[in-house]
Design an enzyme around this catalytic site. Structure first.
Site, PDB file in Angstrom:
ATOM      1  N   THR A 135      12.986  12.648  55.449  1.00 54.59           N
ATOM      2  CA  THR A 135      13.526  13.753  54.652  1.00 54.59           C
ATOM      3  C   THR A 135      12.461  14.805  54.364  1.00 54.59           C
ATOM      4  O   THR A 135      11.259  14.502  54.351  1.00 54.59           O
ATOM      5  CB  THR A 135      14.063  13.211  53.309  1.00 54.59           C
ATOM      6  N   ASP A 136      12.902  16.010  54.078  1.00 53.77           N
ATOM      7  CA  ASP A 136      11.961  17.059  53.681  1.00 53.77           C
ATOM      8  C   ASP A 136      11.441  16.858  52.258  1.00 53.77           C
ATOM      9  O   ASP A 136      10.462  17.493  51.844  1.00 53.77           O
ATOM     10  CB  ASP A 136      12.593  18.448  53.817  1.00 53.77           C
ATOM     11  N   GLU A 137      12.064  15.960  51.498  1.00 52.26           N
ATOM     12  CA  GLU A 137      11.638  15.750  50.115  1.00 52.26           C
ATOM     13  C   GLU A 137      10.234  15.152  50.017  1.00 52.26           C
ATOM     14  O   GLU A 137       9.607  15.200  48.956  1.00 52.26           O
ATOM     15  CB  GLU A 137      12.652  14.881  49.381  1.00 52.26           C
ATOM     16  N   TYR A 160      12.333   8.137  45.033  1.00 55.13           N
ATOM     17  CA  TYR A 160      12.929   8.173  46.373  1.00 55.13           C
ATOM     18  C   TYR A 160      12.005   8.839  47.377  1.00 55.13           C
ATOM     19  O   TYR A 160      11.691   8.273  48.435  1.00 55.13           O
ATOM     20  CB  TYR A 160      14.268   8.912  46.338  1.00 55.13           C
ATOM     21  N   LYS A 164      10.001   7.304  50.751  1.00 54.26           N
ATOM     22  CA  LYS A 164      10.160   7.811  52.114  1.00 54.26           C
ATOM     23  C   LYS A 164       8.827   8.305  52.676  1.00 54.26           C
ATOM     24  O   LYS A 164       8.534   8.117  53.866  1.00 54.26           O
ATOM     25  CB  LYS A 164      11.196   8.934  52.146  1.00 54.26           C
TER      26      LYS A 164
END
Length: 362
Positions: A135-137, A160, A164
């Site tokens: 993810t870009d998060e 989260y 990741k």
């Protein structure tokens, strides 16, 4: 015939990948999924009776089971999508995110490395790929300018995104240290058919149809780059087939919208496609306390995958969102069954169990 093993294939993005693999390739597909609350095998109508599809219920943290599945199915590629993914849930209960996203990825990497090393056919060994989907998060929060690039330093802000980011680092380490042939991708916010009802767009659609209030965090100014899930699935397949071993690729839709803009657009589409006598749905919007550590802006620079692999999204935000709203209108039994089963909609301060009336924004 290539055998592609997909972890998390009953989830939102994983099911889109499998639908495309079954519809558009001759691959044999092995779907490995634990079937947690957000998984749904009904998201795979193409799988019923398909001789090229196998489902295996398994937890990626179960090392013995994962090793047995690799030995049994002899995959030529692994697409790793299994993950806990909802930020609110990670705030309320980070332990499961650490276990699945970090420990699970380690278990899968360890088993895949031994499996890959044991391949006797040099051609199969050279062609094997481990594709990690992220993810870009992991990059944290952007200011008003700039885009996330593949070289952007990691700065995760939620349990989260930290889990990741950790899994991304493990995958890179297994390539650099042990030579496992990996490719990595980091994507922007996905939306589209078969999206679990706790996420922003399906939540607003379903609540809007019921005439319930539409909760928006803070003042709704948080910005995300939106990517239609079928476009993302095509990009993932392209990276698997043609991506350079050891490289990472950012995948984004170039569709920046604030959360409030997204909610208002969904309201307008619902008013057009399913008008309500009580009046416009924008009047249902209400603002709720912001969630802790809420990143202000994400935006992806997808130049690399466009330039090197020739990918670009087919859908604009407007066309993709119209298709999405229409799908939820036409497929009420799919999401109504989820609501009827009930699911726990966790959110700090909102807590309690859920139904169609749950109050959790995203």
């Amino acid at each position: 015939m290539r055998t592609t093993l997909v972890t998390g294939g009953a989830g939102f993005i994983g099911s889109a990948v499998i639908r495309q693999l079954l519809d558009e390739t001759v691959d044999r597909v092995v779907n490995v999924d634990k079937l947690t609350y957000a998984a749904n095998l009904e998201s795979l109508p193409q799988a019923a009776g398909n001789p090229r599809y196998v489902f295996e219920q398994a937890d990626i943290c179960d090392a013995a089971k994962i090793r047995a599945l690799l030995a049994r199915h002899q995959p030529d590629a692994i697409m790793h999508l299994a993950a806990e993914s909802h930020v609110d849930r990670s705030i309320d209960g980070p332990g499961q995110f650490i276990q699945t996203n970090i420990v699970g990825t380690y278990v899968l990497l360890d088993a895949a490395l031994d499996y890959w090393r044991g391949l006797e056919d040099p051609a199969r060994k050279a062609a094997f790929r481990f594709h990690h989907i992220s993810t870009d998060e992991v990059f944290g929060s952007l200011g008003p300018d700039g885009l996330f690039q593949e070289t952007t330093p990691y700065a995760p802000n939620s349990p989260y995104s930290a889990s990741k980011a950790s899994s991304d680092h493990l995958v890179r380490a297994w390539h650099e240290t042990y030579g496992l042939p990996v490719v990595l991708t980091n994507c922007s916010n996905n939306y589209g058919p078969y999206h679990f009802p706790e996420k922003l767009i399906p939540l607003i659609i379903i609540r809007g149809l019921s005439g319930e209030r539409l909760p928006v965090y803070g003042n709704g100014s948080n910005v995300r780059d939106w990517l239609y899930v079928e476009d993302h699935a095509r990009a993932l397949r392209l990276v698997l087939d043609r991506g350079t071993v050891g490289d990472s690729y950012n995948i984004g839709g170039n569709n920046e919208r604030s959360n409030l803009q997204v909610v208002e657009t969904v309201c307008d589409l619902l008013d057009e496609l399913a008008p309500r006598p009580e009046g416009p749905r924008r009047q249902l919007i209400s603002f709720v306390a912001d969630r802790p550590g809420h990143d202000q802006r994400y935006a992806i620079d997808a130049t690399k995958i466009r330039r090197t692999l020739g990918w670009q999204p087919k859908e604009t935000f407007e066309s993709g969102l119209r298709k999405t709203v229409a799908w939820y209108l036409d497929n009420r039994p799919w999401w109504q069954a989820i609501l009827d089963r009930g699911y726990r909609a966790q959110r700090v301060g909102l807590g309690t169990p859920s139904s169609a009336k749950q109050e959790t924004p995203t």
